[in-house]
Design an enzyme around this catalytic site. Structure first.
Site, PDB file in Angstrom:
ATOM      1  N   LYS A 136       0.839  -1.200   0.000  1.00  0.00           N
ATOM      2  CA  LYS A 136       0.000   0.000   0.000  1.00  0.00           C
ATOM      3  C   LYS A 136       0.873   1.248   0.000  1.00  0.00           C
ATOM      4  O   LYS A 136       1.819   1.356   0.775  1.00  0.00           O
ATOM      5  CB  LYS A 136      -0.901   0.003   1.229  1.00  0.00           C
ATOM      6  CG  LYS A 136      -1.850   1.172   1.312  1.00  0.00           C
ATOM      7  CD  LYS A 136      -2.753   0.983   2.522  1.00  0.00           C
ATOM      8  CE  LYS A 136      -3.597   2.176   2.798  1.00  0.00           C
ATOM      9  NZ  LYS A 136      -4.416   2.002   4.007  1.00  0.00           N
ATOM     10  N   SER A 172      -2.214   1.924 -17.611  1.00  0.00           N
ATOM     11  CA  SER A 172      -1.403   1.633 -16.437  1.00  0.00           C
ATOM     12  C   SER A 172      -1.264   2.831 -15.500  1.00  0.00           C
ATOM     13  O   SER A 172      -1.842   3.887 -15.710  1.00  0.00           O
ATOM     14  CB  SER A 172      -0.012   1.154 -16.832  1.00  0.00           C
ATOM     15  OG  SER A 172       0.708   2.220 -17.400  1.00  0.00           O
ATOM     16  N   TYR A 207      -2.300  -1.779 -13.902  1.00  0.00           N
ATOM     17  CA  TYR A 207      -1.028  -2.425 -13.587  1.00  0.00           C
ATOM     18  C   TYR A 207       0.074  -1.371 -13.495  1.00  0.00           C
ATOM     19  O   TYR A 207      -0.058  -0.260 -14.000  1.00  0.00           O
ATOM     20  CB  TYR A 207      -0.676  -3.492 -14.641  1.00  0.00           C
ATOM     21  CG  TYR A 207      -0.522  -2.935 -16.034  1.00  0.00           C
ATOM     22  CD1 TYR A 207       0.721  -2.548 -16.517  1.00  0.00           C
ATOM     23  CD2 TYR A 207      -1.631  -2.764 -16.853  1.00  0.00           C
ATOM     24  CE1 TYR A 207       0.868  -2.014 -17.784  1.00  0.00           C
ATOM     25  CE2 TYR A 207      -1.492  -2.241 -18.131  1.00  0.00           C
ATOM     26  CZ  TYR A 207      -0.251  -1.870 -18.588  1.00  0.00           C
ATOM     27  OH  TYR A 207      -0.114  -1.338 -19.845  1.00  0.00           O
TER      28      TYR A 207
END
Length: 116
Positions: free
Chosen positions: A9, A25, A58
Site C-alpha cells: 500500500k 497503467s 497495472y
C-alpha cells in the site's frame, strides 16, 4: 483455503500526471514501488480520495526520486492532477499464513511524493 489480502500500500500520494494518450497503467516512482513491495506489471487498485473512484490497472516503473504518480490511458479520465490516491496491491495466501502476514506500507510526503 486461500484468501486475498492487502500485500502492498502507498497511502495518500498525489497524482502528478494524467496521460490519456498512453496505452494504460499507472507509472510509480521506483522508490515508492520498492518501499511498498510492488513490481512492474503487478495489478493494483487505485482509490481516489477526491472523488471516490476505484480503478484497477497495472504498474509501470517511474524514475527514482521523481515522485511520479501518473495515471495513463482510460484511467486518466478518473483523476485530476493533484488528486490524492491510495495504491493497493493484493495477494492470495493460505488462510493461516494470512493471519500473521504484515503488508508493506509506504507513507510518502503528500507534497513531494517522496518517502519521509
Amino acid at each position: 483455503m486461500k484468501i486475498q489480502v492487502v500485500k502492498s500500500k502507498i497511502h495518500r500520494v498525489k497524482v502528478t500526471q494524467a496521460d490519456l494518450n498512453y496505452i494504460g497503467s499507472i507509472t510509480i516512482d521506483e522508490d515508492l514501488m520498492d518501499a511498498s513491495n510492488l513490481i512492474e506489471g503487478e495489478k493494483v487498485q487505485i482509490v481516489n480520495i477526491n472523488n471516490g473512484e476505484r480503478i484497477e490497472t497495472y504498474v509501470i516503473k517511474g524514475e527514482r526520486k521523481s515522485g511520479t504518480i501518473c495515471l495513463n490511458g482510460p484511467a486518466a479520465r478518473r483523476v485530476a492532477v493533484n488528486d490524492i490516491v491510495i495504491i493497493i496491491g493484493y495477494a492470495y495466501m493460505d488462510f493461516e499464513l494470512a493471519k500473521s502476514f504484515k503488508p508493506m506500507l509506504a507513507f510518502p510526503d503528500e507534497t513531494t511524493n517522496l518517502l519521509k
